[in-house]
Design an enzyme around this catalytic site. Structure first.
Site, PDB file in Angstrom:
ATOM      1  N   HIS A  75      12.398  -0.856  -8.336  1.00 36.40           N
ATOM      2  CA  HIS A  75      11.429  -1.072  -7.254  1.00 36.40           C
ATOM      3  C   HIS A  75      12.104  -1.454  -5.949  1.00 36.40           C
ATOM      4  CE1 HIS A  75      12.520  -5.111  -8.329  1.00 36.40           C
ATOM      5  NE2 HIS A  75      11.865  -5.576  -7.285  1.00 36.40           N
ATOM      6  N   ASP A 118      14.508 -14.079 -11.584  1.00 38.55           N
ATOM      7  CA  ASP A 118      14.558 -13.455 -10.263  1.00 38.55           C
ATOM      8  C   ASP A 118      15.386 -14.295  -9.287  1.00 38.55           C
ATOM      9  OD1 ASP A 118      13.492 -11.520  -8.221  1.00 38.55           O
ATOM     10  OD2 ASP A 118      12.683 -13.384  -7.409  1.00 38.55           O
ATOM     11  N   GLN A 144       7.466 -17.850   1.229  1.00 35.83           N
ATOM     12  CA  GLN A 144       8.154 -18.148  -0.035  1.00 35.83           C
ATOM     13  C   GLN A 144       9.050 -19.373   0.169  1.00 35.83           C
ATOM     14  OE1 GLN A 144       9.537 -13.992  -0.162  1.00 35.83           O
ATOM     15  NE2 GLN A 144       8.903 -13.907  -2.306  1.00 35.83           N
ATOM     16  N   ARG A 187      13.020 -12.098 -16.952  1.00 36.77           N
ATOM     17  CA  ARG A 187      13.896 -11.709 -15.844  1.00 36.77           C
ATOM     18  C   ARG A 187      13.949 -12.858 -14.846  1.00 36.77           C
ATOM     19  NH1 ARG A 187      13.046  -9.523 -10.688  1.00 36.77           N
ATOM     20  NH2 ARG A 187      14.480  -7.881  -9.973  1.00 36.77           N
ATOM     21  N   GLU A 189      18.930 -11.426 -12.772  1.00 38.88           N
ATOM     22  CA  GLU A 189      18.706 -10.530 -11.645  1.00 38.88           C
ATOM     23  C   GLU A 189      19.664 -10.966 -10.542  1.00 38.88           C
ATOM     24  OE1 GLU A 189      17.130  -9.015  -7.882  1.00 38.88           O
ATOM     25  OE2 GLU A 189      16.811 -11.088  -8.451  1.00 38.88           O
ATOM     26  N   ASP A 229       5.334 -10.018  -1.026  1.00 41.69           N
ATOM     27  CA  ASP A 229       6.646  -9.555  -1.481  1.00 41.69           C
ATOM     28  C   ASP A 229       6.511  -8.866  -2.845  1.00 41.69           C
ATOM     29  OD1 ASP A 229       9.367  -9.051  -1.439  1.00 41.69           O
ATOM     30  OD2 ASP A 229       9.916 -11.013  -2.247  1.00 41.69           O
ATOM     31  N   ARG A 256      10.693  -0.358   1.229  1.00 45.08           N
ATOM     32  CA  ARG A 256      10.838  -0.246  -0.229  1.00 45.08           C
ATOM     33  C   ARG A 256       9.594   0.347  -0.879  1.00 45.08           C
ATOM     34  NH1 ARG A 256      12.530  -6.274  -1.662  1.00 45.08           N
ATOM     35  NH2 ARG A 256      10.814  -6.570  -0.187  1.00 45.08           N
TER      36      ARG A 256
END
Length: 645
Positions: free
Chosen positions: A392, A281, A249, A279, A323, A138, A517
């Site tokens: 991203h 996440d 994950q 950050r 985020e 990821d 992505r």
């Protein structure tokens, strides 16, 4: 007054520092935050003998973590307390980059700091560089370790050298703290697989499908194409584990206080490597509760605030970025509400502005942009935004359905139009993007692609259409001009400064081919950079235009984020106007979102403070504004920064 402001007030008192200022101030900060920390802890973990022990363990851990913080960083902490809201400064301009795709490794990044400095970049968001599983990870958001560097990027010594150099050059660094989950190769997950019940309780693990099935009645699918469902069976322990993102994950179980205490340790150890901004996440997902979508829950906000208040005691010079790519009304909550106002995250992504700008490009209308921004409650004075047009990730279409209906549009049909416009579903559209995670059950999907390709440059170059090329460049500079002048920290995505196009090579990469992505995660083309001065093509025009805007921003103190932004809706729905105010004259930012020439009436301009009797000037071109038959003429995608004498 939030806790950070209270710390500044206390440390300003004479004689409070004593002989050992950092140790004394740690105790003062702990005493100042202790009541809130205790309240939050026991609201999440109901008071019991066991949880009282955990609370005392937390306090002991905080003291030990503070002792581990390097003296140089402790000194920087004190300096930032005295500076106040240093992260609202107009001189901050950021870039988000992948180290390996930017220039091979950490040493390669060091070698290109002069390039970044020349552009005006002094804030770097470095994408994940810690160890991760081999194969698909990821993009590094599957974490094997929170403070060990993956060998492909270099060594921990290389990273510490980078952070030291960055401090000497006044460059701020931001890293991701993957707070919601670890990889299935993380040490805790390995112990859980081996049958250790303690570590199985660090995750959401279940012996059968009974509870997972109940959860999945309300849990939305994050990656419906590549990772449907939210649970994965793990044969090694014959249990089901919650995996909201990907099967590798594992979601952390924050209802277990030991998880919070250990993750606080991981957070501080990462900060102690020299990080200025962390950050957080996927923080909207942190608390799970049956019968809910397990996103944006009150407990998640309490947990984030608990992280913030503990970090503030240990390392007050480090701030948190939320985020939270969620609905506009939910984003503002990550700054904190009620007793937590100003005590959650200092910074949040302005995902609403980003998505709304792309909507206005496609529709050539600014009505939804204005309505959505004006309906969002004002953020706390001590908070700020990260403003961006690309990153991203994908572009989500999380607009408020009620606002879309107010425009006279059908929400589902409008989202389909946007997907078609950007993902090559309309022959006349200049955009060349790809669809990401389309869900045929409800028609939801997201958009991927580089800024340049989505704004028509790729198609224009293919067709060798000079007019279309120039229009695309104008769109690129206009959108960046908006984020550079809007209230917050502007962050440019790596490659956008030279108009990098889509990278379709991901389709032949086994690890990436199922994740579109990667089309907007290109390798930086240094050959283009080397030719910027000699070959004055589209890349040169974008780079030089951005560089000029960045220099202008840094010379305008009123662009510091002091909640001094006023939106000015006009009768021309193609034009977006906002003002950055100050006591004696401000800055008006005007953008034409149409491919046709548009006009603003002089009477309306006068009503918002732009008087043509006071010599209005565009700072970008340094030209006086001229009226055309009593109107201000705006060329297609023209972008102005207007001041008056």
């Amino acid at each position: 007054m939030n806790q950070a402001a209270l710390h500044r007030l206390l440390t300003s008192k004479e004689g409070i520092k004593g002989t050992h200022p950092t140790e004394d101030l740690f105790n003062i900060r702990l005493a100042t935050n202790l009541s809130l920390i205790k309240t939050l802890f026991f609201s999440l973990y109901p008071e019991s003998l066991k949880n009282k022990i955990h609370f005392h363990n937390l306090l002991d851990s905080m003291e030990q973590l503070f002792e581990l913080r390097p003296d140089e960083l402790k000194t920087l902490d004190l300096k930032r307390i005295e500076q106040g809201n240093w992260y609202q400064n107009e001189r901050l301009v950021g870039m988000q980059l992948y180290v390996d795709r930017f220039n091979k490794d950490l040493n390669g990044l060091v070698n290109k700091l002069s390039y970044l400095n020349n552009l005006g970049i002094n804030f770097l968001h470095i994408m994940p560089i810690t160890t991760r599983p081999s194969g698909e990870s990821d993009g590094g958001y599957a974490v094997n370790n929170y403070h060990e560097i993956d060998p492909k990027f270099g060594t921990k010594a290389d990273f510490l050298a980078l952070t030291a150099l960055a401090r000497s050059k006044n460059i701020l660094l931001m890293l991701d703290f993957v707070v919601n989950h670890t990889s299935d190769e993380f040490s805790w997950a390995k112990k859980a697989k081996a049958g250790d019940e303690k570590y199985q309780n660090y995750y959401y693990t279940y012996p059968d499908r009974t509870i997972p099935d109940e959860f999945e009645k309300t849990l939305p699918e994050i990656f419906p194409e590549s990772a449907p469902g939210s649970f994965t069976h793990v044969p090694e322990m014959d249990k089901w584990v919650m995996t909201c993102f990907n099967s590798y994950q594992w979601d952390l179980n924050y209802s277990n206080p030991e998880v919070f205490i250990e993750m606080l340790g991981n957070l501080v150890k990462m900060a102690n490597m020299g990080i200025d901004v962390v950050r957080f996440d996927a923080l909207a997902f942190l608390w799970k509760k049956l019968g809910t979508i397990s996103q944006n829950l009150p407990e998640a906000h309490q947990l984030i605030s608990l992280f913030r208040l503990c970090l503030q005691v240990i390392a007050p010079g480090v701030i948190l970025l939320a985020e939270a790519i969620v609905a506009p009304r939910n984003i503002i909550k990550y700054f904190g509400e009620g007793i937590l106002e100003g005590n959650e995250c200092e910074v949040a992504y302005n995902a609403s502005l980003m998505a709304l700008l792309w909507n206005s490009i496609a529709t050539k209308q600014t009505s939804l942009l204005y309505k959505s921004l004006m309906e969002i409650p004002a953020k706390p004075n001590d908070a700020t935004w990260i403003n961006y047009i690309r990153c991203h990730d994908d572009i989500g279409l999380g607009y408020d359905d009620d606002f879309i209906r107010d425009m006279g549009w059908n929400p589902n049909a409008h989202r389909k139009f946007l997907l078609d416009y950007y993902c090559q579903g309309l022959e006349w559209s200049p955009a060349k993007g790809l669809i990401f995670m389309y869900n045929p059950k409800n028609g939801d999907g997201r958009i991927t692609g580089s800024a340049a390709s989505l704004l028509g440059l790729e198609k224009a170059l293919e067709e060798k259409d000079k007019v279309a090329i120039n229009l695309s460049i104008a769109k690129i500079l206009m959108l960046h001009g908006i984020i550079l002048s809007y209230g917050g920290i502007p962050v440019i995505y790596m490659g956008d400064e030279i108009g990098t196009l889509n990278d379709y090579s991901f389709r032949t990469n086994e690890e990436h081919k199922n994740d579109s992505r990667w089309v907007n995660r290109p390798v930086q083309d240094w050959k283009i950079v080397d030719k910027l001065k000699s070959k004055k093509n589209h890349s040169y025009k974008i780079y030089s235009g951005l560089k000029k805007l960045i220099q202008l921003r840094k010379g305008l103190p009123l662009l510091a984020d002091n909640n001094n932004l006023v939106l000015h809706p006009s009768s021309n729905s193609h034009v977006f106007v906002f003002e950055r105010t100050r006591e004696s004259g401000g800055l008006w930012v005007v953008s034409n979102f149409d491919e046709e020439t548009q006009f603003l009436e002089v009477a309306w301009l006068f009503s918002i403070g732009i008087s043509f009797g006071r010599n209005p000037k565009d700072l970008i071109t340094k030209k006086d504004l001229v009226l055309n038959e009593g109107r201000l003429k705006l060329s297609p995608y023209q972008h102005l920064w207007i001041t008056i004498d």
